[in-house]
Design a protein around this motif. Sequence first.
Motif, PDB file in Angstrom:
ATOM      1  N   HIS A  30      -1.424   5.536   6.866  1.00 52.22           N
ATOM      2  CA  HIS A  30      -0.956   5.062   8.178  1.00 52.22           C
ATOM      3  C   HIS A  30      -1.895   4.014   8.773  1.00 52.22           C
ATOM      4  CE1 HIS A  30      -3.804   8.205   9.234  1.00 52.22           C
ATOM      5  NE2 HIS A  30      -2.974   9.149   8.813  1.00 52.22           N
TER       6      HIS A  30
ATOM      7  N   ASP B  81      -4.548  -0.662   4.470  1.00 50.90           N
ATOM      8  CA  ASP B  81      -3.943  -1.431   3.399  1.00 50.90           C
ATOM      9  C   ASP B  81      -5.087  -2.120   2.659  1.00 50.90           C
ATOM     10  OD1 ASP B  81      -2.585  -3.000   1.629  1.00 50.90           O
ATOM     11  OD2 ASP B  81      -1.735  -4.356   3.122  1.00 50.90           O
TER      12      ASP B  81
ATOM     13  N   ARG C  80      -3.993  -2.064   8.514  1.00 50.22           N
ATOM     14  CA  ARG C  80      -2.784  -2.767   8.070  1.00 50.22           C
ATOM     15  C   ARG C  80      -2.026  -3.436   9.203  1.00 50.22           C
ATOM     16  NH1 ARG C  80       1.979  -0.273   8.512  1.00 50.22           N
ATOM     17  NH2 ARG C  80       1.997   1.779   9.501  1.00 50.22           N
TER      18      ARG C  80
ATOM     19  N   ASN D 103       2.716   4.149  12.956  1.00 46.67           N
ATOM     20  CA  ASN D 103       3.804   4.875  12.295  1.00 46.67           C
ATOM     21  C   ASN D 103       5.047   4.031  12.043  1.00 46.67           C
ATOM     22  OD1 ASN D 103       2.326   7.275  12.211  1.00 46.67           O
ATOM     23  ND2 ASN D 103       3.049   7.918  14.236  1.00 46.67           N
ATOM     24  N   ASN D 104       5.274   3.033  12.883  1.00 46.06           N
ATOM     25  CA  ASN D 104       6.547   2.320  12.810  1.00 46.06           C
ATOM     26  C   ASN D 104       6.445   0.890  12.320  1.00 46.06           C
ATOM     27  OD1 ASN D 104       7.871   4.626  13.827  1.00 46.06           O
ATOM     28  ND2 ASN D 104       7.417   4.011  15.935  1.00 46.06           N
ATOM     29  N   THR D 105       5.238   0.348  12.196  1.00 43.76           N
ATOM     30  CA  THR D 105       5.100  -0.976  11.592  1.00 43.76           C
ATOM     31  C   THR D 105       5.441  -0.868  10.111  1.00 43.76           C
ATOM     32  OG1 THR D 105       3.393  -1.637  13.169  1.00 43.76           O
ATOM     33  CG2 THR D 105       3.516  -2.869  11.112  1.00 43.76           C
ATOM     34  N   PRO D 106       6.292  -1.733   9.589  1.00 40.72           N
ATOM     35  CA  PRO D 106       6.659  -1.651   8.169  1.00 40.72           C
ATOM     36  C   PRO D 106       5.433  -1.677   7.252  1.00 40.72           C
ATOM     37  CG  PRO D 106       8.095  -3.193   9.322  1.00 40.72           C
ATOM     38  CD  PRO D 106       7.015  -2.813  10.299  1.00 40.72           C
ATOM     39  N   GLY D 107       5.522  -0.920   6.162  1.00 44.80           N
ATOM     40  CA  GLY D 107       4.442  -0.922   5.181  1.00 44.80           C
ATOM     41  C   GLY D 107       3.608   0.338   5.156  1.00 44.80           C
ATOM     42  N   ARG D 108       3.874   1.265   6.081  1.00 41.87           N
ATOM     43  CA  ARG D 108       3.096   2.510   6.064  1.00 41.87           C
ATOM     44  C   ARG D 108       3.335   3.252   4.757  1.00 41.87           C
ATOM     45  NH1 ARG D 108       5.859   5.846   9.137  1.00 41.87           N
ATOM     46  NH2 ARG D 108       6.277   7.317   7.458  1.00 41.87           N
TER      47      ARG D 108
ATOM     48  N   GLU E  59       3.431  10.061   8.685  1.00 40.99           N
ATOM     49  CA  GLU E  59       3.003   9.574   9.989  1.00 40.99           C
ATOM     50  C   GLU E  59       1.766  10.342  10.446  1.00 40.99           C
ATOM     51  OE1 GLU E  59       6.153   9.987  12.783  1.00 40.99           O
ATOM     52  OE2 GLU E  59       7.442   8.477  11.827  1.00 40.99           O
TER      53      GLU E  59
END
Length: 300
Positions: free
Chosen positions: A16, A19, A73, A140-145, A149
Amino acid sequence: MTEAKFPVKTREFCNHHFDSTVWNDFVFRDDDIVISTYAKSGTTWMQQIVSQLLFSGEEGLEVAEMSPWMDLRVPPKEVKLPAVEAQTHRRFLKTHLPVDALVFSEKAKYIYIGRDGRDVVWSLYNHHLNANGAWYDALNNTPGRVGPEIGPPCASISQYFDDWLEKDGYPFWSLWDNARTWWAIRHLPNVHMVHFANLKSDMSGEIRRIAEFIGTPIDESKWENVLKHCSFDYMKANATKSVPLGGAFWDGGAQTFIHKGQNGRWRDVLSAEQNMQYEQRAQSELGSDCAHWFATGELR
């Protein structure tokens, strides 16, 4: 003389927060400085110290903007990498990764800060407890996790500590994994180990040693400004400059992020059994010498 053996990246670390693939495309400069810690071990303090050494005690530096957390990330690497490449000052970057998830430069300087894991948890709990909806939404909601969560912390700090210890860093990541990899390369010529407790007890001496390590002469006429601007009181009063997004992710803002800067707050809360479990785990995970350094700042 034995040639130094530098670490090689062997894995990616994504969750979470992380990256680690950002380092695969990062172009190092020979004078880069990388500040590494497990979370809540004095990272922001070290970023402030390095900024003060590089800019000779200048006031009002936008340290959080100048020194980004590379492997966070958010924002994505497509945004972060060009921004860092455009920086013209001597770069000082932040990571919370274990060494084997980094691309390691033989010429960059690495400063690692250690802290007793119990002190880390007390600071981490405050950080987590005061996180607001924007923090959860970004992570939790940004793409790529990758993976689950992150949710709100439990009500009891004692239970939070038990969960963190039993589940190897839950709900964040492993201290032992991080600590072992940096301890293993402590003898490399471009790695400098600093302990939070030693910064507390001898900030002046530790800052001079850091200056020598990164090759930055100290302007003695600005020395008192450097010390003032690296003090806890100054950083607390000017927290929006050093905290990511000016503290927008925490209730109470940046001053919540820079909380107390104290060690030992766990002593009146944890039971003898909890302390024994922690110490036994540290010994088994890190070995005697490394566990002793993380607990005390003393090398032996």
